[in-house]
Scaffold this motif. Structure first.
Motif, PDB file in Angstrom:
ATOM      1  N   ILE A 163     -26.676 112.948 104.702  1.00  0.00           N
ATOM      2  CA  ILE A 163     -25.229 112.875 104.507  1.00  0.00           C
ATOM      3  C   ILE A 163     -24.699 111.533 104.997  1.00  0.00           C
ATOM      4  N   ALA A 164     -25.203 111.083 106.156  1.00  0.00           N
ATOM      5  CA  ALA A 164     -24.795 109.779 106.687  1.00  0.00           C
ATOM      6  C   ALA A 164     -25.164 108.659 105.708  1.00  0.00           C
ATOM      7  N   ARG A 165     -26.327 108.763 105.094  1.00  0.00           N
ATOM      8  CA  ARG A 165     -26.767 107.750 104.129  1.00  0.00           C
ATOM      9  C   ARG A 165     -25.850 107.739 102.913  1.00  0.00           C
ATOM     10  N   GLY A 168     -22.242 106.449 104.013  1.00  0.00           N
ATOM     11  CA  GLY A 168     -22.175 105.090 104.534  1.00  0.00           C
ATOM     12  C   GLY A 168     -21.206 104.991 105.699  1.00  0.00           C
ATOM     13  N   GLU A 169     -20.396 103.923 105.730  1.00  0.00           N
ATOM     14  CA  GLU A 169     -19.468 103.701 106.834  1.00  0.00           C
ATOM     15  C   GLU A 169     -18.396 104.774 106.919  1.00  0.00           C
ATOM     16  N   ASP A 170     -18.109 105.448 105.820  1.00  0.00           N
ATOM     17  CA  ASP A 170     -17.072 106.484 105.827  1.00  0.00           C
ATOM     18  C   ASP A 170     -17.418 107.637 106.769  1.00  0.00           C
ATOM     19  N   ALA A 171     -18.709 107.849 107.025  1.00  0.00           N
ATOM     20  CA  ALA A 171     -19.109 108.991 107.861  1.00  0.00           C
ATOM     21  C   ALA A 171     -18.552 108.864 109.270  1.00  0.00           C
ATOM     22  N   GLU A 172     -18.482 107.651 109.799  1.00  0.00           N
ATOM     23  CA  GLU A 172     -18.063 107.461 111.184  1.00  0.00           C
ATOM     24  C   GLU A 172     -16.605 107.836 111.413  1.00  0.00           C
TER      25      GLU A 172
END
Length: 389
Positions: A163-165, A168-172
């Motif tokens: 899911i993090a992959r 991308g940056e949106d996960a944070e």
């Protein structure tokens, strides 16, 4: 094409677009805004760099950036020509703005394509975590200090990594994202109970929100709605909504949109961040009151959001809110609405009724999930916009 291969291509494309944007930022000061003669060797170098980077932007739905940077010598002369004939140089200004507009258009298409590529896989991964989480916990108690490691916890960790992959940056930026990962790292009984009760519901809602951008239409069945409505329909309508899809911020945003849609509510606004130290003052509004003689007055209302799914709102929470309401102002707070996605305990309801019978401001209104579901049933477009339909 494999998903990972496509994501790598999109990552490289995003990097190329960032380089192109950097070239444009350096070239922009050279773009003429009025009559001028000649060019500039530094700009000529940037123009060549722009051309070199364009092949690194593959087409998206048949479109990509193909136009070179404008020739500033031609632009300067064009300003002179338009000045001579007394015509506004609108086309020349548009030519100078085109590179920036093209970059913005390509970035929009790239972000939309990435969401489209990731959406189906994200749905699968969310379903994987939904199914694995109760199996992973089994009968583990909250006070267990043993590290919980099994096939299901591994499946959850793998899914979260993917899911993090995909995000991308949106996960944070997802609420409780780092809480969930911290709890997975410690992996004791209390950690997994927190994941199940608090972290995953918030992260799940965040994933669904990131997977569907503001400009992406909500998914609808491939049917003619008029023909379907004329057919033999089965089942019954329901008011129940999947509140677990929302995190605290999402619940407040839903309330904000709902309150603004009610004609008697004006000047709806946020007052403080979610989970503020005093745990309240989430939203405020002016309620318009009309009587039969044509008289109109307004009263200030504070709306406190409590996105509580694992427990009922008790009398202590209600009384604390009422006491705090007397300290707010000016203007004087005439009423407090406590809205929850869960329920109020019988003691909380009794406390509010006793308080209101005394006629002391602020008046307390309790909005449980049933009332919110009734209000949203009349406004299904709001529930749908927040992923509840």
């Amino acid at each position: 094409m494999e998903l990972e291969e496509l994501l790598r291509a999109m990552d490289r494309t995003a990097a190329n677009l960032k380089k192109l944007d950097s070239v444009w930022e350096r070239a922009k000061p050279f773009i003429p805004t009025g009559p001028q003669l000649g060019s500039d060797t530094q700009y000529d170098g940037l123009k060549a760099a722009w051309a070199d980077l364009l092949p690194g932007l593959p087409p998206i739905d048949g479109w990509t950036i193909t136009a070179p940077l404008p020739d500033i010598e031609d632009m300067g002369q064009a300003f002179i020509d338009y000045l001579d004939i007394g015509v506004p140089p609108t086309e020349v200004h548009a030519a100078g703005d085109k590179p920036g507009a093209d970059i913005a258009a390509y970035r929009y298409r790239l972000e939309r394509a990435r969401r489209r590529a990731a959406r189906g896989r994200l749905e699968q991964l969310v379903s994987t975590v939904d199914a694995a989480l109760p199996l992973a916990m089994g009968g583990t108690t909250r006070d267990s200090l043993e590290r919980l490691e099994n096939e299901q916890t591994q499946k959850i960790e793998t899914a979260m990594g993917e899911i993090a992959r995909l995000l991308g940056e949106d996960a944070e930026g997802i609420d409780r994202w780092w809480d969930l990962h911290r709890h997975m790292r410690f992996s004791q009984g209390g950690d997994w109970h927190d994941i199940s009760e608090f972290d995953w519901p918030a992260v799940r809602a965040g994933i669904e929100a990131k997977a569907l951008g503001d400009s992406d239409p909500l998914p609808v069945p491939d049917v003619d709605l008029g023909q379907a409505a004329s057919g033999n329909l089965t089942g019954a309508a329901t008011l129940a909504l999947p509140w677990e899809r929302l995190d605290d911020d999402g619940f407040e945003r839903l309330l904000y949109d709902l309150l603004r849609d009610i004609p008697e509510h004006q000047n709806v606004e946020w007052l403080m961040q979610t989970r503020a130290p005093d745990r309240g003052r989430d939203l405020s509004m002016d309620r318009v009151l009309r009587d039969g003689s044509g008289g109109v007055r307004t009263e200030r209302i504070i709306v406190q959001a409590k996105h509580w799914r694992s427990r009922s709102v008790g009398p202590a929470a209600v009384s604390d809110t009422a006491v705090a309401g007397k300290l707010w102002g000016p203007p004087l707070v005439r009423g407090i609405v406590i809205a929850t996605s869960g329920r109020f305990s019988a003691d909380a309801v009794a406390w509010a009724e006793r308080h209101n019978s005394e006629g002391v401001a602020p008046h307390i209104e309790l909005w449980p999930e049933s009332r919110l579901e009734t209000l949203l049933a009349r406004r299904p477009y709001i529930a749908a916009a927040h992923g509840l339909k």
